[in-house]
Scaffold this motif. Structure first.
Motif, PDB file in Angstrom:
ATOM      1  N   HIS A   1       5.160  51.931  55.991  1.00  0.00           N
ATOM      2  CA  HIS A   1       5.863  51.435  57.006  1.00  0.00           C
ATOM      3  C   HIS A   1       5.522  50.048  57.596  1.00  0.00           C
ATOM      4  N   ASP A   2       4.078  49.909  57.786  1.00  0.00           N
ATOM      5  CA  ASP A   2       3.592  48.690  58.254  1.00  0.00           C
ATOM      6  C   ASP A   2       3.692  47.399  57.249  1.00  0.00           C
ATOM      7  N   ALA A   3       3.754  47.834  55.922  1.00  0.00           N
ATOM      8  CA  ALA A   3       4.082  46.901  54.901  1.00  0.00           C
ATOM      9  C   ALA A   3       5.606  46.490  54.759  1.00  0.00           C
ATOM     10  N   GLY A   4       6.496  47.046  55.716  1.00  0.00           N
ATOM     11  CA  GLY A   4       7.993  46.962  55.434  1.00  0.00           C
ATOM     12  C   GLY A   4       8.858  47.820  54.693  1.00  0.00           C
ATOM     13  N   PHE A   5       8.158  48.984  54.620  1.00  0.00           N
ATOM     14  CA  PHE A   5       9.083  49.935  53.563  1.00  0.00           C
ATOM     15  C   PHE A   5       9.942  50.638  54.765  1.00  0.00           C
ATOM     16  N   GLY A   6      11.353  50.840  54.370  1.00  0.00           N
ATOM     17  CA  GLY A   6      12.424  51.249  55.190  1.00  0.00           C
ATOM     18  C   GLY A   6      12.126  52.800  55.565  1.00  0.00           C
ATOM     19  N   PRO A   7      13.325  53.267  56.300  1.00  0.00           N
ATOM     20  CA  PRO A   7      13.321  54.605  56.548  1.00  0.00           C
ATOM     21  C   PRO A   7      13.820  55.658  55.616  1.00  0.00           C
ATOM     22  N   TRP A   8      13.512  55.347  54.385  1.00  0.00           N
ATOM     23  CA  TRP A   8      13.892  56.434  53.141  1.00  0.00           C
ATOM     24  C   TRP A   8      12.897  57.556  53.906  1.00  0.00           C
TER      25      TRP A   8
END
Length: 234
Positions: A188-195
């Motif tokens: 999430h810190d790297a920009g991964f979305g809410p999957w």
């Protein structure tokens, strides 16, 4: 074991993790996908939301044990089958029971939370949590591989020397998995979305693929190097 076979055995787990990621992306799998209610209750929840890439670490571990079971080596078929069944049961139990994340993520989260609440800086607490998770996950992989019988031909030397090499290999494997756990935990810190609250998009898939590949690379190279050394010593 020939060098190409060593690379196949080493790379198969990463290929399995990336294949699972590709399947989730191509099928649009998310929380709205049809799933038995009892299974959905056990799968979705806090740990999947917080550490989504662990969903692809599980296929990595499964493929690692299957690659050991199928690789050339001295173990008989019966030992391979029984060892693989026990190893997979241990890995899946630690990863999925009582719900997604099992004891692996619970140990990591509990260790990090406890350390932080006791005054440990956030970065150090996170590293301790990643170490706890990697230790459990790696223990399941290592014990499973030992039950199956590691591929390749054992290197010559005294019992004490072989034990020393085994300890060094175990330590190196732990450090590699520690790095992987710390990296994929930062999704999430790297920009991964809410999957899985929504389907994966191309950006999320690319971020996940990059983190999974970067995280797995040290372990992949370590396994390949060990197998190639065993080949040269045969």
């Amino acid at each position: 074991m020939a060098a190409p076979t060593a690379w196949i055995v080493a790379a198969a787990p990463l290929a399995a993790a990336l294949a699972a990621l590709a399947a989730a992306f191509l099928t649009g799998f998310d929380q709205r996908s049809a799933m038995p209610p009892d299974l959905a209750v056990r799968f979705y929840g806090f740990f999947l939301d917080r550490y989504p890439l662990f969903a692809f670490a599980i296929p990595y571990g499964v493929a690692r044990l299957l690659a050991v079971a199928l690789a050339p080596g001295r173990s008989g078929a019966l030992r391979r089958v029984i060892g693989a069944a026990l190893g997979l049961g241990l890995l899946l139990g630690l990863s999925l029971h009582p719900t997604f994340g099992g004891m692996v993520l619970r140990a990591g989260f509990g260790t990090a939370s406890g350390a932080f609440l006791n005054g440990t800086p956030m970065a150090a607490a996170y590293a301790l949590g990643a170490a706890a998770a990697a230790g459990l996950f790696g223990s399941a992989l290592g014990l499973g591989a030992a039950l199956i019988g590691r591929p390749g031909t054992p290197r010559p030397g005294s019992r004490l020397r072989r034990a020393g090499r085994a300890i060094l290999h175990a330590l190196a494997g732990f450090l590699a998995l520690w790095f992987a756990a710390a990296l994929i935990g930062l999704a999430h810190d790297a920009g991964f979305g809410p999957w899985p609250r929504r389907p994966l998009d191309a950006r999320d898939a690319a971020i996940a693929a990059g983190l999974l590949t970067a995280g797995a690379l040290p372990h992949l190279l370590l396994v390949a190097a060990r197998l190639r050394r065993a080949t040269r010593a045969a």
